[in-house]
Design a protein around this motif. Structure first.
Motif, PDB file in Angstrom:
ATOM      1  N   SER A   1      91.672  16.376 -19.581  1.00 47.10           N
ATOM      2  CA  SER A   1      91.376  17.037 -20.844  1.00 47.10           C
ATOM      3  C   SER A   1      89.879  17.297 -20.946  1.00 47.10           C
ATOM      4  CB  SER A   1      91.817  16.159 -22.017  1.00 47.10           C
ATOM      5  OG  SER A   1      90.940  15.045 -22.132  1.00 47.10           O
ATOM      6  N   PRO A   2      89.457  18.215 -21.823  1.00 45.09           N
ATOM      7  CA  PRO A   2      88.024  18.438 -22.030  1.00 45.09           C
ATOM      8  C   PRO A   2      87.270  17.158 -22.390  1.00 45.09           C
ATOM      9  CG  PRO A   2      89.266  20.227 -23.009  1.00 45.09           C
ATOM     10  CD  PRO A   2      90.271  19.209 -22.551  1.00 45.09           C
ATOM     11  N   GLN A   3      87.897  16.281 -23.184  1.00 48.04           N
ATOM     12  CA  GLN A   3      87.231  15.032 -23.569  1.00 48.04           C
ATOM     13  C   GLN A   3      86.863  14.207 -22.350  1.00 48.04           C
ATOM     14  OE1 GLN A   3      88.709  12.426 -26.787  1.00 48.04           O
ATOM     15  NE2 GLN A   3      88.971  10.815 -25.273  1.00 48.04           N
ATOM     16  N   GLN A   4      87.812  14.028 -21.433  1.00 46.17           N
ATOM     17  CA  GLN A   4      87.560  13.140 -20.312  1.00 46.17           C
ATOM     18  C   GLN A   4      86.700  13.787 -19.237  1.00 46.17           C
ATOM     19  OE1 GLN A   4      88.842  10.396 -22.522  1.00 46.17           O
ATOM     20  NE2 GLN A   4      88.035   9.927 -20.506  1.00 46.17           N
ATOM     21  N   ILE A   5      86.747  15.102 -19.115  1.00 49.54           N
ATOM     22  CA  ILE A   5      85.807  15.772 -18.217  1.00 49.54           C
ATOM     23  C   ILE A   5      84.397  15.659 -18.775  1.00 49.54           C
ATOM     24  CG2 ILE A   5      85.112  18.002 -17.272  1.00 49.54           C
ATOM     25  CD1 ILE A   5      88.053  18.688 -16.918  1.00 49.54           C
ATOM     26  N   MET A   6      84.278  15.747 -20.095  1.00 50.35           N
ATOM     27  CA  MET A   6      82.961  15.552 -20.705  1.00 50.35           C
ATOM     28  C   MET A   6      82.458  14.149 -20.433  1.00 50.35           C
ATOM     29  SD  MET A   6      80.877  17.490 -22.348  1.00 50.35           S
ATOM     30  CE  MET A   6      79.142  17.103 -22.623  1.00 50.35           C
ATOM     31  N   GLY A   7      83.370  13.179 -20.454  1.00 48.08           N
ATOM     32  CA  GLY A   7      82.993  11.811 -20.134  1.00 48.08           C
ATOM     33  C   GLY A   7      82.421  11.700 -18.738  1.00 48.08           C
ATOM     34  N   CYS A   8      83.059  12.390 -17.763  1.00 48.69           N
ATOM     35  CA  CYS A   8      82.545  12.385 -16.389  1.00 48.69           C
ATOM     36  C   CYS A   8      81.192  13.085 -16.303  1.00 48.69           C
ATOM     37  CB  CYS A   8      83.537  13.076 -15.455  1.00 48.69           C
ATOM     38  SG  CYS A   8      85.025  12.130 -15.136  1.00 48.69           S
ATOM     39  N   LEU A   9      81.064  14.185 -17.012  1.00 51.93           N
ATOM     40  CA  LEU A   9      79.792  14.909 -17.012  1.00 51.93           C
ATOM     41  C   LEU A   9      78.657  14.022 -17.494  1.00 51.93           C
ATOM     42  CD1 LEU A   9      80.551  18.526 -18.313  1.00 51.93           C
ATOM     43  CD2 LEU A   9      79.197  17.949 -16.297  1.00 51.93           C
ATOM     44  N   VAL A  10      78.914  13.295 -18.576  1.00 48.31           N
ATOM     45  CA  VAL A  10      77.867  12.456 -19.167  1.00 48.31           C
ATOM     46  C   VAL A  10      77.582  11.232 -18.309  1.00 48.31           C
ATOM     47  CG1 VAL A  10      77.326  10.946 -21.131  1.00 48.31           C
ATOM     48  CG2 VAL A  10      78.238  13.245 -21.530  1.00 48.31           C
ATOM     49  N   LYS A  11      78.647  10.521 -17.902  1.00 44.86           N
ATOM     50  CA  LYS A  11      78.452   9.248 -17.203  1.00 44.86           C
ATOM     51  C   LYS A  11      78.148   9.419 -15.708  1.00 44.86           C
ATOM     52  CE  LYS A  11      78.974   6.259 -20.545  1.00 44.86           C
ATOM     53  NZ  LYS A  11      79.823   5.084 -20.535  1.00 44.86           N
ATOM     54  N   ASP A  12      78.576  10.516 -15.118  1.00 43.02           N
ATOM     55  CA  ASP A  12      78.341  10.706 -13.685  1.00 43.02           C
ATOM     56  C   ASP A  12      77.163  11.656 -13.433  1.00 43.02           C
ATOM     57  OD1 ASP A  12      79.639  10.166 -10.898  1.00 43.02           O
ATOM     58  OD2 ASP A  12      79.222  12.310 -10.912  1.00 43.02           O
ATOM     59  N   TYR A  13      77.252  12.878 -13.944  1.00 41.35           N
ATOM     60  CA  TYR A  13      76.198  13.863 -13.669  1.00 41.35           C
ATOM     61  C   TYR A  13      74.940  13.630 -14.495  1.00 41.35           C
ATOM     62  CZ  TYR A  13      73.668  18.274 -13.463  1.00 41.35           C
ATOM     63  OH  TYR A  13      72.675  19.221 -13.322  1.00 41.35           O
ATOM     64  N   PHE A  14      75.095  13.629 -15.821  1.00 35.59           N
ATOM     65  CA  PHE A  14      73.926  13.564 -16.702  1.00 35.59           C
ATOM     66  C   PHE A  14      73.156  12.255 -16.524  1.00 35.59           C
ATOM     67  CE2 PHE A  14      71.947  12.615 -20.854  1.00 35.59           C
ATOM     68  CZ  PHE A  14      71.115  13.711 -20.948  1.00 35.59           C
ATOM     69  N   SER A  15      73.873  11.129 -16.399  1.00 37.26           N
ATOM     70  CA  SER A  15      73.185   9.851 -16.251  1.00 37.26           C
ATOM     71  C   SER A  15      72.354   9.821 -14.970  1.00 37.26           C
ATOM     72  CB  SER A  15      74.193   8.700 -16.265  1.00 37.26           C
ATOM     73  OG  SER A  15      75.069   8.776 -15.162  1.00 37.26           O
ATOM     74  N   LYS A  16      72.875  10.414 -13.887  1.00 35.35           N
ATOM     75  CA  LYS A  16      72.106  10.471 -12.643  1.00 35.35           C
ATOM     76  C   LYS A  16      70.880  11.357 -12.803  1.00 35.35           C
ATOM     77  CE  LYS A  16      76.019   9.588  -9.550  1.00 35.35           C
ATOM     78  NZ  LYS A  16      76.941  10.193  -8.552  1.00 35.35           N
ATOM     79  N   GLU A  17      71.042  12.474 -13.495  1.00 35.84           N
ATOM     80  CA  GLU A  17      69.901  13.362 -13.721  1.00 35.84           C
ATOM     81  C   GLU A  17      68.810  12.665 -14.516  1.00 35.84           C
ATOM     82  OE1 GLU A  17      69.453  16.776 -12.649  1.00 35.84           O
ATOM     83  OE2 GLU A  17      70.984  15.962 -11.297  1.00 35.84           O
ATOM     84  N   GLN A  18      69.222  11.774 -15.416  1.00 37.89           N
ATOM     85  CA  GLN A  18      68.257  11.046 -16.247  1.00 37.89           C
ATOM     86  C   GLN A  18      67.822   9.729 -15.595  1.00 37.89           C
ATOM     87  OE1 GLN A  18      67.018  12.328 -19.175  1.00 37.89           O
ATOM     88  NE2 GLN A  18      68.197  14.161 -18.591  1.00 37.89           N
ATOM     89  N   LYS A  19      68.341   9.492 -14.363  1.00 34.44           N
ATOM     90  CA  LYS A  19      68.032   8.255 -13.628  1.00 34.44           C
ATOM     91  C   LYS A  19      68.429   7.007 -14.424  1.00 34.44           C
ATOM     92  CE  LYS A  19      64.321  10.247 -10.816  1.00 34.44           C
ATOM     93  NZ  LYS A  19      64.693  11.641 -11.102  1.00 34.44           N
ATOM     94  N   LEU A  20      69.650   7.078 -14.983  1.00 30.86           N
ATOM     95  CA  LEU A  20      70.202   5.976 -15.760  1.00 30.86           C
ATOM     96  C   LEU A  20      71.499   5.500 -15.120  1.00 30.86           C
ATOM     97  CD1 LEU A  20      69.818   7.570 -19.312  1.00 30.86           C
ATOM     98  CD2 LEU A  20      68.408   5.712 -18.409  1.00 30.86           C
ATOM     99  N   SER A  21      71.786   4.222 -15.231  1.00 34.92           N
ATOM    100  CA  SER A  21      73.097   3.739 -14.799  1.00 34.92           C
ATOM    101  C   SER A  21      74.121   4.136 -15.862  1.00 34.92           C
ATOM    102  CB  SER A  21      73.079   2.224 -14.634  1.00 34.92           C
ATOM    103  OG  SER A  21      72.923   1.592 -15.901  1.00 34.92           O
ATOM    104  N   PRO A  22      75.382   4.378 -15.472  1.00 35.36           N
ATOM    105  CA  PRO A  22      76.403   4.760 -16.458  1.00 35.36           C
ATOM    106  C   PRO A  22      76.541   3.744 -17.592  1.00 35.36           C
ATOM    107  CG  PRO A  22      77.207   5.153 -14.257  1.00 35.36           C
ATOM    108  CD  PRO A  22      75.918   4.415 -14.099  1.00 35.36           C
ATOM    109  N   GLY A  23      76.383   2.442 -17.280  1.00 33.96           N
ATOM    110  CA  GLY A  23      76.494   1.416 -18.308  1.00 33.96           C
ATOM    111  C   GLY A  23      75.365   1.439 -19.310  1.00 33.96           C
ATOM    112  N   LYS A  24      74.274   2.082 -18.936  1.00 32.42           N
ATOM    113  CA  LYS A  24      73.119   2.191 -19.833  1.00 32.42           C
ATOM    114  C   LYS A  24      73.357   3.242 -20.915  1.00 32.42           C
ATOM    115  CE  LYS A  24      68.521   1.355 -20.399  1.00 32.42           C
ATOM    116  NZ  LYS A  24      67.934   0.017 -20.636  1.00 32.42           N
ATOM    117  N   VAL A  25      74.286   4.146 -20.632  1.00 29.67           N
ATOM    118  CA  VAL A  25      74.584   5.244 -21.557  1.00 29.67           C
ATOM    119  C   VAL A  25      75.759   4.863 -22.449  1.00 29.67           C
ATOM    120  CG1 VAL A  25      75.330   7.653 -21.739  1.00 29.67           C
ATOM    121  CG2 VAL A  25      73.732   6.965 -19.929  1.00 29.67           C
ATOM    122  N   TYR A  26      75.601   5.049 -23.746  1.00 31.79           N
ATOM    123  CA  TYR A  26      76.693   4.841 -24.709  1.00 31.79           C
ATOM    124  C   TYR A  26      77.138   6.217 -25.192  1.00 31.79           C
ATOM    125  CZ  TYR A  26      79.423   2.816 -28.540  1.00 31.79           C
ATOM    126  OH  TYR A  26      80.454   2.444 -29.378  1.00 31.79           O
TER     127      TYR A  26
END
Length: 459
Positions: free
Chosen positions: A196-221
């Protein structure tokens, strides 16, 4: 600001409370009642009506209840409070993603157009301590493109795969839960595997965006604002939690109504909020303009897949789609014909009365459709009870829904195929459209879970 009614999740379904053995026993009432009257109809025994309940507390496990309880305004405020108290090195970066079907709700409540309402909402969320605010249209584009591709594959193998057709859309968590827990193998092999769009957005934020920001996924809420309570149940599914990363794709789902309630609690005056544009996952390279996909109030999976299939399979360009009402406005049919021959036949089925009709026809082998767009809320996602409920027994506020539909339709339509951000992310994030990585992050599986249904529930 006008008032908004925030129903509690367990009050979503009063009829279930009357009919569920466990609930009636807990209340000290007679669980052996022979006849039950619901919506003016008399039903034998203590069966729970399919139209009466989807995912109310009666069939939510204790573990699920605990996880859902963590998706609340209280939980969000705890994270915000901890950020203010603890050392900066321990702060969590808050990211909010807003569904496009939620934005018309705020537009109506604020008395503004959708774009300006989105900017005001962004300003409010950032005033709380949220660092980034996205809308989920980009993620919906991924979901649509993957659904289109899967439909073509299924259509081409339909003669030797009995589960290929019809294909059911997979973006509605209420429908998915009902399919897995109640319908089982009758339906689950037919559900599109695109997330679903919700869960793809979750992957975008926790996988792609967090790496771009040099953050671990657990660091992102990651907070997602949605029109529907059932999105909370989707977020806590086991497959959307990474044990390796110790992080969920979506940490907290809040409904539009819950966010608006928070604004009321804090006595926020919309006119005093700054106009702050939404962020983009790609940063400044992204397009900040708000757009929508086709469809009257949802993500338009049917329309996008129909037009794509007409071109890909038959070389036909379809510019306008004509819906034919069958039972009502929430059970509609679309056909593609050439020289008197029906090439494609799709249906949009919204609301559980219509879904029951669809299921009955499927059991009898009388479903002529290649694709069915299924949504549990009558009227589609704009009518989600997390934003469209009224004080009148939890019924939908029809006047509000009409205003939201008008606001939503004012946004320009853009096909995901021509969205350059999607092409960039397919290459930079997923290593290509048909890569194993794309398959893993953009798809999931739905399974028969009838054996997990609590023993006190009879369908």
């Amino acid at each position: 600001m006008s008032e908004v009614n925030i129903p509690k999740r367990k009050e979503k379904c009063e009829n279930c409370t009357k009919q569920c053995n466990k609930k009636r026993s807990d209340d000290g009432t007679n669980s052996h009642q022979d006849r039950v009257q619901v919506n003016g109809e008399v039903h034998e025994g203590s069966q729970v009506l399919l139209s009466a309940c989807l995912a109310c507390d009666g069939c939510v496990s204790e573990e699920e209840s605990l996880k859902i309880s963590q998706q609340s305004l209280d939980q969000l405020e705890q994270v915000l409070a901890l950020n203010k108290k603890c050392d900066a090195s321990k702060h969590r970066v808050l990211v909010a993603s807003v569904c496009p079907q939620s934005l018309p709700f705020f537009a109506v409540k604020f008395g503004l157009d959708v774009s300006e309402a989105a900017n005001k909402l962004c300003s409010f969320l950032k005033s709380l301590g949220v660092q980034y605010v996205f809308d989920t249209t980009l993620a919906a584009g991924f979901s649509i493109l993957e659904s289109q591709k899967e439909f073509i594959q299924r259509f081409r193998r339909r003669h030797h795969d009995s589960h290929a057709m019809p294909m059911f859309t997979s973006s509605c968590p209420g429908w998915i839960r009902y399919s897995e827990r109640v319908l089982g193998s009758l339906v689950t092999p037919h559900i599109c595997t695109a997330r679903s769009p919700q869960q793809i957005m979750g992957c975008l934020v926790k996988d792609y965006f967090s790496k771009e920001q040099k953050l671990s996924p657990g660091k992102v809420y990651h907070v997602l604002v949605a029109p529907c309570f059932d999105k909370k149940l989707e977020a806590v599914r086991e497959e959307f939690y990474s044990g390796l990363l110790e992080a969920r794709d979506v940490d907290c789902v809040l409904t539009s109504g819950e966010i608006y309630y928070l604004m009321e609690q804090r006595k926020v005056r919309v006119e005093e909020l700054d106009s702050v544009p939404l962020d983009h996952v790609l940063g400044e390279a992204g397009d900040a303009a708000l757009v929508r996909h086709e469809g009257r109030g949802s993500e338009g999976f049917l329309e996008h897949i129909f037009k794509h299939a007409a071109k890909e399979l038959f070389g036909l360009d379809v510019h306008e789609i004509t819906y034919k009402n069958l039972r009502n406005r929430d059970f509609q049919e679309v056909t593609l014909e050439r020289d008197g021959e029906t090439l494609l036949q799709f249906a949009a089925v919204y609301g559980f009365r219509n879904i029951q009709t669809l299921v009955q026809r499927m059991r009898k082998g009388r479903v002529p459709y290649q694709l069915v767009e299924v949504l549990s809320c009558p009227g589609g996602c704009l009518s989600g009870r997390g934003q469209a409920g009224s004080d009148a027994g939890g019924r939908v506020d029809k006047a509000l829904v009409q205003q939201m539909e008008e606001a939503y339709s004012s946004l320009p339509v853009r096909l995901p195929e021509v969205n350059p951000a999607l092409h960039t992310l397919y290459q930079d994030w997923l290593q290509g459209q048909d890569s194993p990585r794309a398959g893993a992050l953009l798809h999931t599986q739905y399974t028969n879970q009838i054996h997990t249904q609590p023993p006190h529930m009879q369908w």
